[in-house]
Design a protein around this motif. Structure first.
Motif, PDB file in Angstrom:
ATOM      1  N   UNK A  54      -7.326  52.574  32.045  1.00 27.86           N
ATOM      2  CA  UNK A  54      -7.450  52.251  33.461  1.00 27.86           C
ATOM      3  C   UNK A  54      -6.565  53.133  34.338  1.00 27.86           C
ATOM      4  N   UNK A  55      -5.337  53.349  33.935  1.00 26.36           N
ATOM      5  CA  UNK A  55      -4.415  54.136  34.762  1.00 26.36           C
ATOM      6  C   UNK A  55      -4.590  55.639  34.589  1.00 26.36           C
ATOM      7  N   UNK A  99       2.920  54.437  21.258  1.00 32.60           N
ATOM      8  CA  UNK A  99       2.376  53.789  22.449  1.00 32.60           C
ATOM      9  C   UNK A  99       2.314  54.763  23.621  1.00 32.60           C
ATOM     10  N   UNK A 100       3.372  55.518  23.801  1.00 31.73           N
ATOM     11  CA  UNK A 100       3.437  56.460  24.933  1.00 31.73           C
ATOM     12  C   UNK A 100       2.403  57.563  24.749  1.00 31.73           C
ATOM     13  N   UNK A 101       2.421  58.203  23.589  1.00 27.98           N
ATOM     14  CA  UNK A 101       1.481  59.295  23.330  1.00 27.98           C
ATOM     15  C   UNK A 101       0.050  58.762  23.285  1.00 27.98           C
ATOM     16  N   UNK A 102      -0.128  57.599  22.684  1.00 28.31           N
ATOM     17  CA  UNK A 102      -1.464  57.013  22.585  1.00 28.31           C
ATOM     18  C   UNK A 102      -2.062  56.710  23.941  1.00 28.31           C
ATOM     19  N   UNK A 107      -6.096  57.991  28.064  1.00 35.29           N
ATOM     20  CA  UNK A 107      -6.419  58.354  29.439  1.00 35.29           C
ATOM     21  C   UNK A 107      -7.060  59.722  29.550  1.00 35.29           C
ATOM     22  N   UNK A 108      -6.565  60.676  28.748  1.00 38.43           N
ATOM     23  CA  UNK A 108      -7.112  62.032  28.799  1.00 38.43           C
ATOM     24  C   UNK A 108      -8.570  62.071  28.353  1.00 38.43           C
ATOM     25  N   UNK A 109      -8.920  61.263  27.375  1.00 43.77           N
ATOM     26  CA  UNK A 109     -10.302  61.236  26.885  1.00 43.77           C
ATOM     27  C   UNK A 109     -11.197  60.426  27.810  1.00 43.77           C
ATOM     28  N   UNK A 110     -10.745  59.235  28.187  1.00 45.77           N
ATOM     29  CA  UNK A 110     -11.574  58.357  29.017  1.00 45.77           C
ATOM     30  C   UNK A 110     -11.847  58.976  30.385  1.00 45.77           C
ATOM     31  N   UNK A 111     -10.855  59.654  30.951  1.00 46.06           N
ATOM     32  CA  UNK A 111     -10.988  60.220  32.298  1.00 46.06           C
ATOM     33  C   UNK A 111     -11.128  61.741  32.265  1.00 46.06           C
ATOM     34  N   UNK A 112     -11.668  62.278  31.196  1.00 47.47           N
ATOM     35  CA  UNK A 112     -11.814  63.732  31.060  1.00 47.47           C
ATOM     36  C   UNK A 112     -12.536  64.323  32.268  1.00 47.47           C
ATOM     37  N   UNK A 128      -9.257  56.847  19.189  1.00 48.05           N
ATOM     38  CA  UNK A 128      -8.430  58.028  18.878  1.00 48.05           C
ATOM     39  C   UNK A 128      -6.998  57.837  19.376  1.00 48.05           C
ATOM     40  N   UNK A 129      -6.862  57.380  20.619  1.00 48.07           N
ATOM     41  CA  UNK A 129      -5.525  57.216  21.175  1.00 48.07           C
ATOM     42  C   UNK A 129      -4.853  55.925  20.767  1.00 48.07           C
ATOM     43  N   UNK A 130      -5.612  54.816  20.762  1.00 47.64           N
ATOM     44  CA  UNK A 130      -5.017  53.518  20.511  1.00 47.64           C
ATOM     45  C   UNK A 130      -4.850  53.155  19.053  1.00 47.64           C
TER      46      UNK A 130
END
Length: 239
Positions: A54-55, A99-102, A107-112, A128-130
């Motif tokens: 979301x963010x 958690x931080x990197x994930x 965010x980078x993938x979802x909001x590419x 991938x991230x979570x």
């Protein structure tokens, strides 16, 4: 969306970052349970997934940094009321960094490309991230701290997988529901709300139509003037 604009943070963003840090903390209130006595299974990774989805990458990661900073100064915000600097040298330390990197990876993938989240990108992002990214940081550190072989630690960590897949599914559903019901929730990720985008497209279309009409009118006027001038010249020659 430029990188500078994606890094710009205003008062609204600060509030949203704080809210997601609080969401992760609240998800830890029910506590957790440990299967092998090292890293507890909790609901807090659901909050991590939602923060990134979301963010967006930078603000999602920042919300996790805020949470971990509060934990470091002693606030009991992790599952089971854990807090203090000691958690960053324990078996869970790698997962906390994850958690931080994930959140950033999600965010980078979802909001590419600054695009509106889709079911496909959101699903890939939270897995991938979570899951993969958090495991990639958490398992090696857990093995190092517990002095167990990496392969054995990885095998033990598979007990987290079913629960994490359920949390990933919930994160995708919640994110895509917000995309439809409340697109403004994604403002800080640099996305345009669908209606705003439609209005912009409609305005652009109207402008193009007006420009075309003006060009056509100008061409018609020029043709009429040329015809009138030709007729006047012919009349003059006849006279």
């Amino acid at each position: 969306m430029s990188r500078s604009s994606s890094l710009r943070i205003d008062a609204t963003d600060i509030a949203r970052i704080a809210v997601f840090a609080a969401i992760v903390a609240v998800l830890g209130l029910p506590g957790g349970f440990s299967v092998f006595g090292a890293v507890p299974i909790t609901a807090q990774t659901l909050g991590v997934m939602l923060a990134g989805a979301i963010l967006g990458p930078w603000r999602g990661a920042l919300s996790m940094l805020v949470l971990l900073a509060l934990v470091a100064v002693g606030l009991p915000l992790l599952s089971g009321g854990r807090g203090g600097i000691g958690v960053f040298v324990g078996p869970s330390a790698g997962y906390l960094l994850g958690w931080v990197i994930g959140a950033f990876v999600i965010g980078a993938i979802v909001h590419a490309g600054g695009r509106t989240p889709t079911w496909t990108r959101t699903s890939i992002g939270v897995v991938v991230g979570g899951i993969v990214t958090i495991y990639a940081f958490g398992i090696p550190v857990q093995a190092l701290v517990t002095r167990l072989p990496l392969a054995e630690t990885a095998l033990q960590s598979t007990v987290f997988l079913p629960g994490d897949l359920v949390k990933a599914a919930l994160a995708v559903i919640i994110t895509m529901t917000l995309v439809r019901a409340y697109p403004r929730a994604f403002r800080s990720a640099g996305l345009r709300a669908p209606r705003a985008a439609a209005d912009a497209d409609a305005t652009g279309g109207a402008s193009a139509t007006s420009a075309t009409s003006a060009t056509s009118a100008t061409s018609a006027t020029s043709a009429t003037n040329a015809t009138n001038a030709e007729a006047t010249r012919d009349d003059a020659e006849v006279s």
